[in-house]
Design a protein around this motif. Structure first.
Motif, short mmCIF file in Angstrom:
data_model
loop_
_atom_site.label_atom_id
_atom_site.label_comp_id
_atom_site.label_asym_id
_atom_site.label_seq_id
_atom_site.Cartn_x
_atom_site.Cartn_y
_atom_site.Cartn_z
N LYS A 1 6.03 30.79 -12.99
CA LYS A 1 5.04 30.00 -12.02
C LYS A 1 3.74 29.73 -12.90
O LYS A 1 3.37 28.70 -12.96
N HIS A 2 3.31 30.83 -13.91
CA HIS A 2 2.19 30.80 -14.86
C HIS A 2 2.35 29.53 -15.65
O HIS A 2 1.22 28.75 -15.80
N LEU A 3 3.77 29.47 -16.21
CA LEU A 3 3.81 28.44 -17.10
C LEU A 3 3.95 27.18 -16.61
O LEU A 3 3.51 26.17 -17.26
N ALA A 4 4.46 26.78 -15.33
CA ALA A 4 4.60 25.74 -14.73
C ALA A 4 3.36 25.32 -14.34
O ALA A 4 2.84 23.96 -14.54
N THR A 5 2.21 26.29 -13.90
CA THR A 5 1.18 25.56 -13.72
C THR A 5 0.28 25.06 -14.92
O THR A 5 -0.67 24.24 -14.36
N GLU A 6 0.52 25.74 -15.87
CA GLU A 6 -0.05 25.29 -17.24
C GLU A 6 0.61 23.92 -17.67
O GLU A 6 0.16 23.31 -18.70
N GLY A 7 1.69 23.60 -16.98
CA GLY A 7 2.26 22.32 -17.41
C GLY A 7 3.63 22.16 -18.24
O GLY A 7 3.95 21.11 -18.68
N GLU B 1 2.42 41.68 -5.58
CA GLU B 1 3.84 41.10 -5.34
C GLU B 1 3.74 39.52 -5.36
O GLU B 1 4.97 39.08 -5.60
N LYS B 2 2.57 38.85 -5.19
CA LYS B 2 2.71 37.57 -5.03
C LYS B 2 2.86 36.86 -6.45
O LYS B 2 2.57 37.41 -7.40
N LEU B 3 3.16 35.43 -6.20
CA LEU B 3 3.54 34.59 -7.58
C LEU B 3 2.33 34.72 -8.42
O LEU B 3 2.46 34.68 -9.89
N GLU B 4 1.18 34.62 -7.81
CA GLU B 4 -0.12 34.57 -8.77
C GLU B 4 -0.65 35.78 -8.98
O GLU B 4 -1.61 35.82 -9.60
#
Length: 322
Positions: free
Chosen positions: A144-150, A303-306
């Motif tokens: 999720k973190h990487l996808a948010t960074e594009g 526990e959340k994705l963020e």
């Protein structure tokens, strides 16, 4: 003739309040502060209505050890703190607490390191960890973190050893809408090899390889991790580019033992420290900094994705000491 300017008067040395946390990190900092409450409460209590004397340092030593800071890091922090207190001519316990935050920050600063994506295409990241540390969940959060960074991510379900691990990773892949390479009951090395080749063919930015949960005492399983790493290198001579270990903050000094064992086996490049919100043993990061300084890329407090964020030494120290 003008009068000579007055001689400058030496200003008293003051303990500088830490800089405020940047606005975009404020909500994360508040969450981290809440998460570290169990770890920090005992340390913070030492400074309430305290005098700067031997008793203060003795109580602080006990509190740091109870937080699983470890003997070596505790001794180091106390020695460093005494030097700072003397140099700054601190006169009350509140100042000493601020100086301890500075000491913790400086101890942890070498662990701060960004995860670099883009130097290699794809960037191949192997992720290891004992069962129960939150490894597969952390891979979902990291995706999720990487996808948010594009970044475009491909997951490799190479944890074929643990029942339901593949299904768990499939759920995370679905949540993050990313592709996954898996083979039910297949050989972990073969899955890893196929995933790296697929990542290259599909032009992915990152290939995340979920390796099987391991105990450092299970030598045959640790050997399998070595094999996965060798096979990944056959698929891409420069890979793996990162070898991460997920550790559970609840396990305290045992987490340090895991870092040692996996580092000796795989050559770790970074750590993800999970579950800091449920433990009184968060001081183990200080022990790692002193005894096995592997960079901490991310820490988790929920526990959340963020609920996975990049590690910042100053934030951690401030959150710990309130």
């Amino acid at each position: 003739m003008p009068a000579p300017p007055p001689a400058p008067v030496a200003a008293p040395v003051a303990v500088v309040e830490p800089a405020p946390i940047a606005t975009e990190r404020k909500s994360w900092f508040d969450k981290l502060k809440t998460g570290l409450r169990k770890t920090g409460t005992g340390i913070q209590a030492v400074f309430v209505n305290a005098q700067i004397d031997d008793a203060l340092y003795e109580e602080l030593e006990s509190a740091l050890l109870m937080a699983d800071t470890g003997v070596k890091a505790t001794e180091y922090l106390l020695d460093d703190l005494k030097v700072r207190v003397k140099r700054q001519m601190a006169t009350d316990a509140a100042q000493v607490k601020l100086l301890l935050a500075d000491a913790v920050t400086d101890l942890l600063k070498p662990l701060e390191k960004p995860l670099v994506i883009g130097e290699y295409t794809p960037t191949v990241i192997m992720v290891a960890g004992v069962n129960g540390a939150g490894k597969t969940t952390s891979i979902g959060k990291l995706t999720k973190h990487l996808a948010t960074e594009g970044a475009s991510v491909l997951l490799a379900a190479a944890d074929t050893f643990r029942a339901a691990a593949r299904e768990q990773l499939l759920v995370w892949a679905d949540r993050n809408t990313v592709e996954i390479v898996s083979n039910e009951g297949g050989d972990p090395s073969a899955v890893s090899f196929d995933a790296v080749n697929a990542g290259k063919a599909r032009g992915k930015d990152v290939v995340l390889v979920d390796t099987a949960g391991r105990l450092p005492t299970q030598l045959h399983l640790m050997d399998e991790l070595k094999k996965i790493k060798r096979v990944v290198t056959k698929a891409d001579a420069t890979a793996p580019h990162e070898v991460l270990l997920v550790i559970d903050g609840n396990t305290g000094q045992n987490a340090l033992a895991q870092v040692r064992a996996f580092d000796e086996t795989l050559g770790l490049t970074g750590l993800i420290v999970t579950k800091l919100d449920g433990t009184a043993k968060g001081g183990v990061i200080c022990a790692i900094a002193r005894e096995r300084p592997v960079p901490v890329y991310f820490i988790g407090v929920g526990e959340k994705l963020e609920d996975l964020e990049t590690f910042n030494a100053r934030e951690f120290a401030q959150a710990l000491l309130g």
